[in-house]
Design a protein around this motif. Structure first.
Motif, short mmCIF file in Angstrom:
data_model
loop_
_atom_site.label_atom_id
_atom_site.label_comp_id
_atom_site.label_asym_id
_atom_site.label_seq_id
_atom_site.Cartn_x
_atom_site.Cartn_y
_atom_site.Cartn_z
N GLU A 183 -9.97 -4.32 11.89
CA GLU A 183 -11.32 -4.32 11.30
C GLU A 183 -11.87 -2.90 11.23
O GLU A 183 -12.53 -2.52 10.26
CB GLU A 183 -12.24 -5.21 12.14
CG GLU A 183 -13.58 -5.49 11.51
CD GLU A 183 -13.52 -6.45 10.34
OE1 GLU A 183 -14.47 -6.44 9.53
OE2 GLU A 183 -12.54 -7.20 10.24
N VAL A 184 -11.58 -2.09 12.25
CA VAL A 184 -12.00 -0.68 12.25
C VAL A 184 -11.31 0.06 11.11
O VAL A 184 -11.94 0.84 10.39
CB VAL A 184 -11.68 -0.01 13.61
CG1 VAL A 184 -12.00 1.48 13.55
CG2 VAL A 184 -12.47 -0.68 14.73
N GLN A 185 -10.01 -0.18 10.95
CA GLN A 185 -9.26 0.46 9.86
C GLN A 185 -9.87 0.13 8.50
O GLN A 185 -10.07 1.01 7.66
CB GLN A 185 -7.80 -0.03 9.89
CG GLN A 185 -7.02 0.33 11.14
CD GLN A 185 -5.66 -0.35 11.15
OE1 GLN A 185 -5.29 -1.07 10.23
NE2 GLN A 185 -4.91 -0.12 12.21
N ALA A 186 -10.18 -1.16 8.30
CA ALA A 186 -10.72 -1.61 7.01
C ALA A 186 -12.07 -0.96 6.72
O ALA A 186 -12.33 -0.50 5.59
CB ALA A 186 -10.84 -3.13 7.00
N ASN A 187 -12.94 -0.92 7.73
CA ASN A 187 -14.27 -0.34 7.52
C ASN A 187 -14.21 1.17 7.33
O ASN A 187 -14.99 1.75 6.56
CB ASN A 187 -15.18 -0.70 8.69
CG ASN A 187 -15.55 -2.18 8.71
OD1 ASN A 187 -15.46 -2.86 7.70
ND2 ASN A 187 -15.95 -2.68 9.86
N ALA A 188 -13.28 1.82 8.04
CA ALA A 188 -13.12 3.27 7.86
C ALA A 188 -12.65 3.58 6.43
O ALA A 188 -13.12 4.53 5.79
CB ALA A 188 -12.12 3.83 8.87
N ALA A 189 -11.73 2.75 5.91
CA ALA A 189 -11.27 2.92 4.53
C ALA A 189 -12.41 2.69 3.55
O ALA A 189 -12.53 3.39 2.53
CB ALA A 189 -10.12 1.95 4.24
N HIS A 224 -8.90 9.54 10.97
CA HIS A 224 -8.29 9.19 12.26
C HIS A 224 -8.40 7.68 12.53
O HIS A 224 -7.46 7.06 13.04
CB HIS A 224 -8.97 9.98 13.38
CG HIS A 224 -8.52 9.58 14.75
ND1 HIS A 224 -7.27 9.89 15.25
CD2 HIS A 224 -9.16 8.87 15.74
CE1 HIS A 224 -7.15 9.40 16.48
NE2 HIS A 224 -8.29 8.78 16.79
N LEU A 225 -9.55 7.07 12.16
CA LEU A 225 -9.76 5.65 12.40
C LEU A 225 -8.90 4.76 11.50
O LEU A 225 -8.76 3.55 11.76
CB LEU A 225 -11.24 5.29 12.22
CG LEU A 225 -12.20 5.86 13.27
CD1 LEU A 225 -13.63 5.45 12.95
CD2 LEU A 225 -11.81 5.40 14.67
N LEU A 226 -8.33 5.32 10.46
CA LEU A 226 -7.41 4.54 9.61
C LEU A 226 -6.18 4.10 10.41
O LEU A 226 -5.49 3.16 10.02
CB LEU A 226 -6.98 5.37 8.40
CG LEU A 226 -8.06 5.74 7.39
CD1 LEU A 226 -7.49 6.68 6.33
CD2 LEU A 226 -8.66 4.50 6.74
N GLN A 286 -0.46 3.30 4.12
CA GLN A 286 0.01 2.33 5.11
C GLN A 286 -0.89 1.09 5.15
O GLN A 286 -0.42 -0.02 5.42
CB GLN A 286 0.08 2.98 6.49
CG GLN A 286 1.18 4.03 6.61
CD GLN A 286 1.15 4.77 7.94
OE1 GLN A 286 0.28 4.52 8.77
NE2 GLN A 286 2.08 5.70 8.13
N LEU A 287 -2.17 1.27 4.83
CA LEU A 287 -3.10 0.14 4.84
C LEU A 287 -2.87 -0.81 3.66
O LEU A 287 -3.39 -1.93 3.66
CB LEU A 287 -4.54 0.63 4.81
CG LEU A 287 -5.16 1.11 6.13
CD1 LEU A 287 -6.63 1.43 5.94
CD2 LEU A 287 -4.99 0.08 7.23
N LEU A 288 -2.10 -0.37 2.68
CA LEU A 288 -1.84 -1.24 1.51
C LEU A 288 -1.04 -2.47 1.90
O LEU A 288 -1.01 -3.45 1.15
CB LEU A 288 -1.10 -0.45 0.42
CG LEU A 288 -1.86 0.74 -0.19
CD1 LEU A 288 -1.03 1.40 -1.27
CD2 LEU A 288 -3.22 0.30 -0.73
N SER A 289 -0.42 -2.45 3.05
CA SER A 289 0.33 -3.62 3.52
C SER A 289 -0.40 -4.35 4.65
O SER A 289 0.16 -5.20 5.33
CB SER A 289 1.71 -3.19 4.01
OG SER A 289 1.60 -2.22 5.05
N SER A 290 -1.68 -4.04 4.84
CA SER A 290 -2.47 -4.68 5.89
C SER A 290 -2.67 -6.17 5.61
O SER A 290 -2.82 -6.57 4.45
CB SER A 290 -3.85 -4.00 6.00
OG SER A 290 -4.70 -4.74 6.85
#
Length: 340
Positions: free
Chosen positions: A244-250, A236-238, A277-281
């Motif tokens: 920064e939350v997304q990155a740490n959750a990953a 969910h946090l992704l 989707q995070l691959l384009s972060s």
């Protein structure tokens, strides 16, 4: 005819709350003597002056050599709350310097500070936790905190302290658990971190996910992350509003999905799409953690099948600005295209 008049006011550059600093090499020895004074005002003024001096690492070196740390340890037990606050402030500033952190370990300052974990003064507790955070930046400092047996107390403080102190606690724990997570895992740290992942405070969510990364490195940590159903929250946090939350959750998922149980828990929580989707972060570590987490999921036949159509996305990352992301993408492609 002119008259002599003595002003009622102090000179503009005199601070009445701070002890006068002796000239040259006598400055710190004189302050150390005043720290041991029976007069409360003298001790307070000496601490105020020392707060200014210890910003300079050379002064910290001299202060340690002449025994100031022993004087400060005694002042941590002072009955006056202002003395305790200023003492922790001095130690907090000293902890910004490597020579100060090494002095902490040599003079057993960790144990002395731990006596104030339940101090009624918030400023006092905040200073000591900031000092611990700075000390933990040194691997030997983090190990010193772990060896002191404080991890259990720090974990339990997570549910009681104010939010700004919780942030400091999470930073300290993240560094300490990289050295040894055993005591934390025995103290149910995963359950407390799970609660913090749901916090409305952006910094706490981010730091909790970062601490969970450190917890998930040992096998027991991976097992507890699955046991306490933390993976669906990480998924969910992704999609969190804070990058920064997304990155740490990953990153936490990257470690948790090393085990077969973790892989299937993440697949059941539909982690693949938000990770893609995070691959384009814009954050390098978000892209790197996402690629590595997806690589873990690709080791499961179901994950590999779902990721087949995304191989072109990974090929785009082979020209990423980060060499680490490039290498991770190449490994991911090899795993996804592997044929039994």
């Amino acid at each position: 005819m002119a008259h002599t008049r003595i002003s009622m006011y102090l000179p503009p550059d005199v601070n009445p709350t701070q002890a006068a600093i002796a000239y040259g090499c006598r400055a710190l020895p004189k302050l150390n003597e005043e720290l041991q004074s029976e007069d409360l005002l003298t001790r307070q003024k000496a601490l105020m002056a020392l707060c200014d001096l210890v910003h300079d690492p050379e002064h910290v070196y001299v202060a340690i050599n002449i025994g100031c740390l022993e004087s400060l340890k005694a002042l941590l037990k002072d009955s006056n709350h202002m003395v305790r606050i200023k003492t922790t402030e001095v130690l907090c500033i000293m902890a910004t310097h490597n020579v100060g952190r090494e002095g902490f370990l040599k003079h057993d300052i960790i144990a002395a500070l731990s006596g104030l974990l339940n101090d009624p003064q918030t400023a006092c507790r905040e200073n000591l936790h900031l000092a611990f955070k700075r000390l933990a930046q040194l691997p030997s400092g983090a190990l010193g905190i772990v060896s002191s047996g404080l991890i259990h107390s720090l974990v339990w403080k997570l549910q009681k302290e104010e939010e700004r102190i919780q942030e400091l606690l999470l930073d300290t724990l993240a560094a300490c658990l990289l050295e040894d997570a055993t005591e934390a895992l025995n103290s149910r740290v995963v359950l407390f971190l799970k609660e913090k992942l749901l916090s409305g405070n952006d910094n706490i969510r981010s730091k909790a996910a970062c601490t969970l990364m450190a917890v998930s490195i040992p096998l027991e940590g991976k097992k507890q992350v699955c046991q306490y159903d933390v993976i669906p929250i990480l998924v969910h946090l992704l999609k969190d509003k804070v990058e920064e939350v997304q990155a740490n959750a990953a990153g936490a998922l990257m470690y948790a999905t090393v085990t077969t149980e973790g892989k299937y828990a993440a697949l059941d929580a539909e982690a693949i799409q938000p990770l893609l989707q995070l691959l384009s972060s814009p954050l390098r570590k978000a892209r790197l953690n996402a690629v590595k987490a997806l690589t873990m999921l690709a080791e499961a036949p179901e994950g590999r099948r779902l990721l087949q159509i995304s191989v072109p996305t990974f090929r785009d990352l082979e020209v990423d600005t980060s060499e680490a992301v490039q290498r991770a993408a190449q490994v991911a492609i090899e795993v996804i295209e592997w044929k039994p």
